[in-house]
Design a protein around this motif. Structure first.
Motif, PDB file in Angstrom:
ATOM      1  N   ARG A  90     -67.539 -33.550  60.465  1.00 48.80           N
ATOM      2  CA  ARG A  90     -67.003 -35.176  59.947  1.00 48.80           C
ATOM      3  C   ARG A  90     -66.148 -35.617  60.807  1.00 48.80           C
ATOM      4  N   LYS A  91     -65.330 -34.917  61.887  1.00 46.13           N
ATOM      5  CA  LYS A  91     -64.271 -35.621  62.436  1.00 46.13           C
ATOM      6  C   LYS A  91     -65.235 -35.847  63.422  1.00 46.13           C
ATOM      7  N   ALA A  92     -66.482 -34.885  64.696  1.00 45.64           N
ATOM      8  CA  ALA A  92     -67.700 -35.685  65.630  1.00 45.64           C
ATOM      9  C   ALA A  92     -67.815 -37.068  64.740  1.00 45.64           C
ATOM     10  N   LEU A  93     -68.583 -37.270  63.786  1.00 46.27           N
ATOM     11  CA  LEU A  93     -68.852 -37.866  63.083  1.00 46.27           C
ATOM     12  C   LEU A  93     -68.603 -39.818  62.745  1.00 46.27           C
ATOM     13  N   GLU A  94     -67.182 -39.900  62.506  1.00 45.77           N
ATOM     14  CA  GLU A  94     -66.040 -40.299  62.565  1.00 45.77           C
ATOM     15  C   GLU A  94     -66.254 -41.576  62.623  1.00 45.77           C
ATOM     16  N   PRO A  95     -66.493 -41.914  64.152  1.00 43.78           N
ATOM     17  CA  PRO A  95     -67.139 -42.935  65.245  1.00 43.78           C
ATOM     18  C   PRO A  95     -68.480 -44.271  64.347  1.00 43.78           C
ATOM     19  N   ASP A  96     -68.915 -43.442  63.497  1.00 44.77           N
ATOM     20  CA  ASP A  96     -69.991 -44.651  62.364  1.00 44.77           C
ATOM     21  C   ASP A  96     -68.839 -43.595  60.883  1.00 44.77           C
ATOM     22  N   PRO A  97     -69.142 -45.039  60.535  1.00 43.46           N
ATOM     23  CA  PRO A  97     -68.344 -45.252  59.444  1.00 43.46           C
ATOM     24  C   PRO A  97     -69.654 -44.327  57.646  1.00 43.46           C
ATOM     25  N   THR A  98     -70.536 -44.678  58.753  1.00 45.79           N
ATOM     26  CA  THR A  98     -71.654 -44.827  57.018  1.00 45.79           C
ATOM     27  C   THR A  98     -72.318 -43.790  57.369  1.00 45.79           C
ATOM     28  N   LEU A  99     -72.175 -42.488  58.413  1.00 44.70           N
ATOM     29  CA  LEU A  99     -72.458 -41.040  57.435  1.00 44.70           C
ATOM     30  C   LEU A  99     -71.455 -40.655  56.985  1.00 44.70           C
ATOM     31  N   GLN A 100     -71.454 -39.294  56.002  1.00 46.29           N
ATOM     32  CA  GLN A 100     -70.582 -39.004  55.301  1.00 46.29           C
ATOM     33  C   GLN A 100     -71.205 -37.438  55.322  1.00 46.29           C
ATOM     34  N   ILE A 101     -69.883 -36.318  55.352  1.00 48.77           N
ATOM     35  CA  ILE A 101     -70.291 -34.870  55.201  1.00 48.77           C
ATOM     36  C   ILE A 101     -69.990 -34.553  53.864  1.00 48.77           C
ATOM     37  N   SER A 124     -80.221 -29.674  71.950  1.00 47.49           N
ATOM     38  CA  SER A 124     -79.269 -30.215  73.597  1.00 47.49           C
ATOM     39  C   SER A 124     -77.535 -30.125  73.067  1.00 47.49           C
ATOM     40  N   ARG A 125     -77.928 -30.330  71.742  1.00 48.17           N
ATOM     41  CA  ARG A 125     -76.580 -30.379  70.149  1.00 48.17           C
ATOM     42  C   ARG A 125     -75.539 -31.679  70.841  1.00 48.17           C
ATOM     43  N   VAL A 126     -76.952 -32.828  71.554  1.00 46.48           N
ATOM     44  CA  VAL A 126     -75.360 -34.463  71.670  1.00 46.48           C
ATOM     45  C   VAL A 126     -75.833 -35.002  71.497  1.00 46.48           C
ATOM     46  N   LEU A 127     -74.493 -35.041  70.408  1.00 44.10           N
ATOM     47  CA  LEU A 127     -74.510 -36.048  68.966  1.00 44.10           C
ATOM     48  C   LEU A 127     -73.974 -37.385  69.823  1.00 44.10           C
ATOM     49  N   THR A 128     -75.464 -38.631  69.385  1.00 46.21           N
ATOM     50  CA  THR A 128     -74.821 -39.755  70.055  1.00 46.21           C
ATOM     51  C   THR A 128     -74.569 -40.738  69.557  1.00 46.21           C
ATOM     52  N   ILE A 129     -72.905 -41.370  69.216  1.00 47.73           N
ATOM     53  CA  ILE A 129     -72.356 -42.709  68.651  1.00 47.73           C
ATOM     54  C   ILE A 129     -72.617 -44.140  69.220  1.00 47.73           C
ATOM     55  N   GLY A 130     -73.345 -44.990  68.759  1.00 50.55           N
ATOM     56  CA  GLY A 130     -73.321 -45.992  70.253  1.00 50.55           C
ATOM     57  C   GLY A 130     -74.125 -45.372  71.703  1.00 50.55           C
ATOM     58  N   GLU A 131     -72.962 -45.494  72.573  1.00 52.48           N
ATOM     59  CA  GLU A 131     -72.791 -45.112  73.541  1.00 52.48           C
ATOM     60  C   GLU A 131     -72.197 -43.947  74.508  1.00 52.48           C
ATOM     61  N   LYS A 132     -71.546 -43.227  73.038  1.00 55.22           N
ATOM     62  CA  LYS A 132     -70.654 -42.676  73.019  1.00 55.22           C
ATOM     63  C   LYS A 132     -71.463 -41.171  73.041  1.00 55.22           C
ATOM     64  N   GLU A 133     -71.466 -40.001  73.839  1.00 56.28           N
ATOM     65  CA  GLU A 133     -72.554 -39.044  73.415  1.00 56.28           C
ATOM     66  C   GLU A 133     -70.793 -37.580  73.734  1.00 56.28           C
ATOM     67  N   ILE A 134     -71.541 -36.811  72.388  1.00 58.01           N
ATOM     68  CA  ILE A 134     -70.648 -36.044  72.176  1.00 58.01           C
ATOM     69  C   ILE A 134     -71.054 -34.989  72.186  1.00 58.01           C
ATOM     70  N   SER A 145     -78.535 -43.296  62.143  1.00 54.84           N
ATOM     71  CA  SER A 145     -78.311 -44.084  61.049  1.00 54.84           C
ATOM     72  C   SER A 145     -78.546 -45.280  62.463  1.00 54.84           C
ATOM     73  N   PRO A 146     -78.575 -46.431  62.292  1.00 55.08           N
ATOM     74  CA  PRO A 146     -78.724 -47.509  62.979  1.00 55.08           C
ATOM     75  C   PRO A 146     -78.372 -46.793  64.581  1.00 55.08           C
ATOM     76  N   ILE A 147     -77.206 -46.629  64.415  1.00 50.02           N
ATOM     77  CA  ILE A 147     -76.233 -46.025  66.209  1.00 50.02           C
ATOM     78  C   ILE A 147     -76.034 -44.535  66.519  1.00 50.02           C
ATOM     79  N   THR A 148     -76.569 -44.045  65.551  1.00 49.00           N
ATOM     80  CA  THR A 148     -76.828 -42.488  65.478  1.00 49.00           C
ATOM     81  C   THR A 148     -77.360 -42.105  66.027  1.00 49.00           C
ATOM     82  N   SER A 149     -77.861 -41.022  66.612  1.00 47.01           N
ATOM     83  CA  SER A 149     -78.437 -39.590  66.705  1.00 47.01           C
ATOM     84  C   SER A 149     -78.267 -38.416  66.694  1.00 47.01           C
ATOM     85  N   TYR A 150     -78.823 -37.325  66.805  1.00 43.90           N
ATOM     86  CA  TYR A 150     -78.774 -36.166  66.663  1.00 43.90           C
ATOM     87  C   TYR A 150     -79.598 -35.406  67.400  1.00 43.90           C
TER      88      TYR A 150
END
Length: 234
Positions: free
Chosen positions: A209-220, A149-159, A140-145
């Motif tokens: 799904r829990k990890a993606l929750e900060p980006d409400p535009t993404l759904q599994i 490296s197995r890092v999910l980035t949502i905005g400025e947050k890295e998981i 999405s515009p704010i989320t990349s994976y």
């Protein structure tokens, strides 16, 4: 449709069906791509070595050298060229082999070719900006994976995702808005250890799904006996 050339982004299309190849070539050229067709794996390998493309569009069932072997050869020294497996349904094992060999995603031949062109247009934007990280999926515009490296980035947050969570998300990303069947996911995560894994699969779907929750535009979503990752425009 875009009718003017953009920047002559080079696509090497390995496809042994002449009609399929020529039809797609015409569509992509209307979008400003320079498209070279290779009718078999050896021709594709030689064309790749002669002049590296920006994007490799690859059928799996190729004469001489198949798509998995071709992907392996390229990834031995090249981690920048974006490899898309352009495939028909019913090739689950081969798709997973290609993904493990270094392919980035799958795109179904059953989809309208204009959708593939639109997808390539997004890739072209990344390429022209010098973003050559094929294992990074823009969700999405704010989320990349970053599947490497197995890092999910949502905005400025890295998981940092756990290994199986990361593999689950990679398999969904690679399917490119297609439904990933439960068998495909189970085999992709556990290989042949597939007995009694559906409850485990549901657990990992919930965790991602829990990890993606900060980006409400993404759904599994669970759909038609599998799972699909959707980006909902808002």
């Amino acid at each position: 449709m875009e009718n003017q050339p953009k920047n002559h982004t080079r696509v090497l299309y390995a496809e042994d069906n002449k009609r399929t190849a020529e039809l797609l070539q015409k569509i992509l050229e209307l979008h400003g791509y320079s498209v070279e067709i290779a009718p078999d794996g050896i021709t594709a390998w030689n064309a790749y070595r002669r002049e590296r493309p920006n994007i490799l569009l690859l059928d799996l069932e190729l004469p001489e050298i198949d798509g998995v072997e071709l992907t392996c050869r390229i990834r031995e020294k090249d981690h920048a060229t974006h490899i898309i497996i352009y495939t028909s349904h019913g090739e689950r094992e081969h798709e997973l082999d290609a993904l493990d060999a270094g392919a980035d995603e799958f795109f179904s031949k059953d989809k309208d070719a204009e959708l593939l062109a639109h997808h390539l247009n997004n890739l072209r934007t990344r390429i022209t900006k010098g973003i050559k990280r094929p294992h990074v999926y823009r969700l999405s515009p704010i989320t990349s994976y970053n599947s490497a490296s197995r890092v999910l980035t949502i905005g400025e947050k890295e998981i940092q995702l756990a290994t199986i969570d990361a593999r689950f998300l990679q398999l969904l990303c690679a399917k490119n808005n297609e439904i990933a069947s439960r068998d495909y996911l189970i085999q992709g995560i556990w290989d042949k250890a597939s007995l009694h894994k559906e409850p485990e699969l549901k657990k990992y779907a919930c965790r991602v799904r829990k990890a993606l929750e900060p980006d409400p535009t993404l759904q599994i979503k669970s759909q038609d006996g599998g799972y699909i990752l959707l980006h909902l425009e808002r």
